[in-house]
Scaffold this motif. Structure first.
Motif, PDB file in Angstrom:
ATOM      1  N   ASP A  96       0.851  -1.194   0.000  1.00  0.00           N
ATOM      2  CA  ASP A  96       0.000   0.000   0.000  1.00  0.00           C
ATOM      3  C   ASP A  96       0.882   1.238   0.000  1.00  0.00           C
ATOM      4  OD1 ASP A  96      -1.905   1.933   0.226  1.00  0.00           O
ATOM      5  OD2 ASP A  96      -2.978   1.015   1.901  1.00  0.00           O
ATOM      6  N   LEU A  97       1.027   1.839  -1.176  1.00  0.00           N
ATOM      7  CA  LEU A  97       1.851   3.038  -1.322  1.00  0.00           C
ATOM      8  C   LEU A  97       1.082   4.320  -1.017  1.00  0.00           C
ATOM      9  CD1 LEU A  97       3.698   2.182  -4.671  1.00  0.00           C
ATOM     10  CD2 LEU A  97       4.476   1.773  -2.330  1.00  0.00           C
ATOM     11  N   SER A  98      -0.193   4.185  -0.699  1.00  0.00           N
ATOM     12  CA  SER A  98      -1.032   5.375  -0.552  1.00  0.00           C
ATOM     13  C   SER A  98      -1.263   5.800   0.892  1.00  0.00           C
ATOM     14  CB  SER A  98      -2.390   5.126  -1.214  1.00  0.00           C
ATOM     15  OG  SER A  98      -3.098   4.077  -0.569  1.00  0.00           O
ATOM     16  N   VAL A  99      -0.671   5.104   1.859  1.00  0.00           N
ATOM     17  CA  VAL A  99      -1.004   5.375   3.263  1.00  0.00           C
ATOM     18  C   VAL A  99      -0.689   6.820   3.668  1.00  0.00           C
ATOM     19  CG1 VAL A  99      -0.857   2.989   4.055  1.00  0.00           C
ATOM     20  CG2 VAL A  99       1.223   4.375   3.958  1.00  0.00           C
ATOM     21  N   GLY A 100       0.441   7.360   3.221  1.00  0.00           N
ATOM     22  CA  GLY A 100       0.780   8.738   3.572  1.00  0.00           C
ATOM     23  C   GLY A 100      -0.206   9.730   2.995  1.00  0.00           C
ATOM     24  N   ALA A 101      -0.607   9.520   1.743  1.00  0.00           N
ATOM     25  CA  ALA A 101      -1.570  10.410   1.105  1.00  0.00           C
ATOM     26  C   ALA A 101      -2.949  10.295   1.758  1.00  0.00           C
ATOM     27  CB  ALA A 101      -1.659  10.083  -0.384  1.00  0.00           C
ATOM     28  N   ILE A 102      -3.322   9.084   2.185  1.00  0.00           N
ATOM     29  CA  ILE A 102      -4.606   8.904   2.872  1.00  0.00           C
ATOM     30  C   ILE A 102      -4.597   9.629   4.204  1.00  0.00           C
ATOM     31  CG2 ILE A 102      -6.149   7.210   3.927  1.00  0.00           C
ATOM     32  CD1 ILE A 102      -5.310   5.217   1.787  1.00  0.00           C
ATOM     33  N   VAL A 103      -3.482   9.568   4.915  1.00  0.00           N
ATOM     34  CA  VAL A 103      -3.358  10.314   6.170  1.00  0.00           C
ATOM     35  C   VAL A 103      -3.519  11.816   5.914  1.00  0.00           C
ATOM     36  CG1 VAL A 103      -1.737  10.999   7.991  1.00  0.00           C
ATOM     37  CG2 VAL A 103      -1.953   8.596   7.359  1.00  0.00           C
ATOM     38  N   ALA A 104      -2.889  12.310   4.854  1.00  0.00           N
ATOM     39  CA  ALA A 104      -2.998  13.730   4.523  1.00  0.00           C
ATOM     40  C   ALA A 104      -4.439  14.109   4.194  1.00  0.00           C
ATOM     41  CB  ALA A 104      -2.082  14.058   3.346  1.00  0.00           C
ATOM     42  N   LEU A 105      -5.088  13.333   3.324  1.00  0.00           N
ATOM     43  CA  LEU A 105      -6.471  13.637   2.939  1.00  0.00           C
ATOM     44  C   LEU A 105      -7.408  13.565   4.140  1.00  0.00           C
ATOM     45  CD1 LEU A 105      -8.558  14.224   0.760  1.00  0.00           C
ATOM     46  CD2 LEU A 105      -8.683  11.754   0.301  1.00  0.00           C
ATOM     47  N   SER A 106      -7.233  12.543   4.980  1.00  0.00           N
ATOM     48  CA  SER A 106      -8.087  12.410   6.171  1.00  0.00           C
ATOM     49  C   SER A 106      -7.896  13.586   7.119  1.00  0.00           C
ATOM     50  CB  SER A 106      -7.762  11.095   6.893  1.00  0.00           C
ATOM     51  OG  SER A 106      -8.005   9.974   6.072  1.00  0.00           O
ATOM     52  N   SER A 107      -6.659  14.020   7.279  1.00  0.00           N
ATOM     53  CA  SER A 107      -6.386  15.111   8.224  1.00  0.00           C
ATOM     54  C   SER A 107      -6.956  16.444   7.738  1.00  0.00           C
ATOM     55  CB  SER A 107      -4.877  15.231   8.469  1.00  0.00           C
ATOM     56  OG  SER A 107      -4.206  15.693   7.314  1.00  0.00           O
ATOM     57  N   VAL A 108      -6.865  16.730   6.438  1.00  0.00           N
ATOM     58  CA  VAL A 108      -7.375  18.017   5.949  1.00  0.00           C
ATOM     59  C   VAL A 108      -8.902  18.011   5.849  1.00  0.00           C
ATOM     60  CG1 VAL A 108      -5.237  18.503   4.715  1.00  0.00           C
ATOM     61  CG2 VAL A 108      -7.113  17.409   3.497  1.00  0.00           C
ATOM     62  N   TRP A 109      -9.471  16.853   5.493  1.00  0.00           N
ATOM     63  CA  TRP A 109     -10.927  16.778   5.421  1.00  0.00           C
ATOM     64  C   TRP A 109     -11.538  16.917   6.818  1.00  0.00           C
ATOM     65  CZ3 TRP A 109     -13.034  13.523   0.890  1.00  0.00           C
ATOM     66  CH2 TRP A 109     -14.364  13.878   0.626  1.00  0.00           C
ATOM     67  N   ALA A 110     -10.838  16.388   7.812  1.00  0.00           N
ATOM     68  CA  ALA A 110     -11.354  16.427   9.187  1.00  0.00           C
ATOM     69  C   ALA A 110     -11.133  17.775   9.865  1.00  0.00           C
ATOM     70  CB  ALA A 110     -10.698  15.328  10.015  1.00  0.00           C
ATOM     71  N   THR A 111     -10.334  18.657   9.264  1.00  0.00           N
ATOM     72  CA  THR A 111     -10.044  19.949   9.899  1.00  0.00           C
ATOM     73  C   THR A 111     -10.603  21.133   9.113  1.00  0.00           C
ATOM     74  OG1 THR A 111      -7.870  19.963   8.788  1.00  0.00           O
ATOM     75  CG2 THR A 111      -7.953  19.141  11.054  1.00  0.00           C
ATOM     76  N   THR A 112     -11.487  20.889   8.154  1.00  0.00           N
ATOM     77  CA  THR A 112     -12.151  22.000   7.483  1.00  0.00           C
ATOM     78  C   THR A 112     -13.069  22.709   8.483  1.00  0.00           C
ATOM     79  OG1 THR A 112     -13.973  20.588   6.757  1.00  0.00           O
ATOM     80  CG2 THR A 112     -12.101  20.813   5.258  1.00  0.00           C
ATOM     81  N   LEU A 113     -13.400  23.946   8.186  1.00  0.00           N
ATOM     82  CA  LEU A 113     -14.263  24.719   9.088  1.00  0.00           C
ATOM     83  C   LEU A 113     -15.625  24.045   9.262  1.00  0.00           C
ATOM     84  CD1 LEU A 113     -13.491  28.381   7.899  1.00  0.00           C
ATOM     85  CD2 LEU A 113     -12.655  27.214   9.956  1.00  0.00           C
ATOM     86  N   ALA A 114     -16.138  23.474   8.169  1.00  0.00           N
ATOM     87  CA  ALA A 114     -17.435  22.808   8.242  1.00  0.00           C
ATOM     88  C   ALA A 114     -17.397  21.605   9.170  1.00  0.00           C
ATOM     89  CB  ALA A 114     -17.884  22.383   6.845  1.00  0.00           C
ATOM     90  N   THR A 115     -16.303  20.843   9.125  1.00  0.00           N
ATOM     91  CA  THR A 115     -16.180  19.664   9.984  1.00  0.00           C
ATOM     92  C   THR A 115     -15.974  20.057  11.431  1.00  0.00           C
ATOM     93  OG1 THR A 115     -15.198  18.424   8.152  1.00  0.00           O
ATOM     94  CG2 THR A 115     -14.914  17.526  10.354  1.00  0.00           C
ATOM     95  N   GLN A 116     -15.170  21.080  11.666  1.00  0.00           N
ATOM     96  CA  GLN A 116     -14.867  21.477  13.041  1.00  0.00           C
ATOM     97  C   GLN A 116     -16.090  21.999  13.787  1.00  0.00           C
ATOM     98  OE1 GLN A 116     -11.132  23.388  14.103  1.00  0.00           O
ATOM     99  NE2 GLN A 116     -10.412  23.223  11.988  1.00  0.00           N
ATOM    100  N   GLU A 117     -17.132  22.383  13.055  1.00  0.00           N
ATOM    101  CA  GLU A 117     -18.363  22.824  13.713  1.00  0.00           C
ATOM    102  C   GLU A 117     -19.012  21.691  14.512  1.00  0.00           C
ATOM    103  OE1 GLU A 117     -20.911  24.405  10.773  1.00  0.00           O
ATOM    104  OE2 GLU A 117     -19.700  26.213  10.400  1.00  0.00           O
ATOM    105  N   TYR A 118     -18.688  20.443  14.166  1.00  0.00           N
ATOM    106  CA  TYR A 118     -19.261  19.297  14.871  1.00  0.00           C
ATOM    107  C   TYR A 118     -18.374  18.836  16.026  1.00  0.00           C
ATOM    108  CZ  TYR A 118     -22.483  19.020  10.945  1.00  0.00           C
ATOM    109  OH  TYR A 118     -23.442  19.300   9.999  1.00  0.00           O
ATOM    110  N   GLY A 119     -17.307  19.571  16.297  1.00  0.00           N
ATOM    111  CA  GLY A 119     -16.477  19.303  17.460  1.00  0.00           C
ATOM    112  C   GLY A 119     -15.626  18.055  17.370  1.00  0.00           C
ATOM    113  N   PHE A 120     -15.292  17.520  18.527  1.00  0.00           N
ATOM    114  CA  PHE A 120     -14.405  16.358  18.644  1.00  0.00           C
ATOM    115  C   PHE A 120     -14.930  15.173  17.835  1.00  0.00           C
ATOM    116  CE2 PHE A 120     -12.871  12.470  20.501  1.00  0.00           C
ATOM    117  CZ  PHE A 120     -11.590  12.739  20.935  1.00  0.00           C
ATOM    118  N   ALA A 121     -16.195  14.844  18.026  1.00  0.00           N
ATOM    119  CA  ALA A 121     -16.775  13.678  17.355  1.00  0.00           C
ATOM    120  C   ALA A 121     -16.748  13.842  15.842  1.00  0.00           C
ATOM    121  CB  ALA A 121     -18.210  13.452  17.834  1.00  0.00           C
ATOM    122  N   GLY A 122     -17.010  15.056  15.365  1.00  0.00           N
ATOM    123  CA  GLY A 122     -17.018  15.299  13.929  1.00  0.00           C
ATOM    124  C   GLY A 122     -15.649  15.100  13.308  1.00  0.00           C
TER     125      GLY A 122
END
Length: 347
Positions: A96-122
């Protein structure tokens, strides 16, 4: 003298002595493999002890301090969780050569302003779901689409990095959710152990149990050893591979959340070269790159070795290129040892 007729059952039944010898030989073979695995782990512990000694000698006031040891374990936690998932994939004969890129995508998607409105669980939910989604795509392409793992995960690497860059527009997304940031402060430590390290320990224990004490683990080893034989034995090889890439994606999602806690932000450069570090840690830990054998304990020790090397180089203000050379030498040495043990029948 009349010869007594022999029943078919008697004809097929092996001689008791021969059966006993075969059983004893099988047990002896497994004991031999277990012994060699213990030797590998002890060797890695020896390497780790030498590195600790070097760090203590070169920077005695800093390296052996509680804060620095906590830092080493915390940094090892993020890549360590990724390595647990990678160990399963490599054991099955994949990559699996994509693990680093998946970590990057997951981290930025989870820290958008829209996501952060749902707090820790979001934030946690988004990171995990994005990781699982990427793992699902990899698994479907490889298991049911017939793509070679190298090609499928390479395509995911490029796509996930590109999407992460598009989401952030090249900017760093700062986390403002206090409950997430609080996990990285010393006040949240449990008996001096950072929460991230506890998560890493939990993932490691669950990974070890899954690989060594469940049918899922035995099927993973069987698929990596001989996929066609596993199929003839009744294992759904395609479904098993799908599950393995889902597991890898799940680990990436968890690692992304840990990285968010550690860095307090999400950016498209997160997880850079994680795929190489995870593969290297698994290999030096004793997982066969060709599949058929994997060890969670060895992989974790490999992660600690590499993280300790990085820390020692940083404390001594040594250039990163020398650090990469040192890692390369360790990887080559580990592969050469694997080839030698394979010739000796250690597979």
């Amino acid at each position: 003298m009349t010869q007594q007729p022999v029943s078919p059952a008697q004809q097929q039944a092996p001689a008791p002595a021969a059966a006993a010898d075969k059983s004893e030989a099988g047990r002896g073979g497994w004991r031999g493999i277990g012994l060699r695995a213990d030797v590998r782990n002890l060797s890695l512990l020896g390497v780790l002890a030498v590195l600790v000694a070097v760090g203590g000698i070169t920077e005695p006031d800093t390296f052996l301090s509680t804060s620095n040891l906590q830092l080493v374990l915390t940094q090892a936690s993020v890549i360590g969780v990724v390595t647990v998932g990678m160990t399963f994939v490599i054991t099955s004969g994949g990559i699996d050569l994509s693990v680093g890129a998946i970590v990057a995508l997951s981290s930025v998607w989870a820290t958008t302003l829209a996501t952060q409105e749902y707090g820790f669980a979001g934030i946690l939910f988004t990171a995990v779901v994005v990781g699982l989604g990427c793992g699902l795509v990899n698994g479907l392409l490889i298991a049911y689409g017939g793509l070679v793992p190298f090609i499928a995960t390479l395509a995911m690497l490029a796509s996930a990095r590109g999407l992460a860059l598009q989401i952030t527009d090249g900017r760093t997304q700062i986390v403002t959710v206090k409950s997430v940031l609080d996990l990285g402060v010393p006040d949240s430590y449990v008996l001096g152990v950072p929460p991230l390290v506890l998560v890493f320990a939990g993932v490691t224990v669950l990974g070890w149990l899954l690989l060594n004490r469940t049918t899922f683990g035995r099927r993973t080893v069987a698929v990596g050893g001989n996929a066609e034989a596993a199929r003839l034995a009744g294992i759904d090889v395609r479904r098993q591979r799908l599950y393995l890439y889902l597991l890898s994606g799940l680990c990436c999602g968890i690692a992304a959340f840990l990285l968010i806690v550690l860095a307090g932000s999400g950016q498209n450069t997160n997880g850079n070269l994680y795929e190489l570090d995870a593969i290297a840690a698994a290999i030096i830990g004793g997982t066969l790159l060709s599949g058929g054998r994997g060890t969670i304990v060895g992989s974790v020790l490999g992660v600690l070795v590499f993280t300790t090397i990085t820390n020692i180089f940083a404390l001594n203000n040594l250039q990163s290129d020398v650090q990469q050379i040192a890692k390369g030498v360790i990887i080559v040495a580990a592969v050469l040892v694997q080839r030698r043990t394979a010739r000796d029948g250690d597979v």
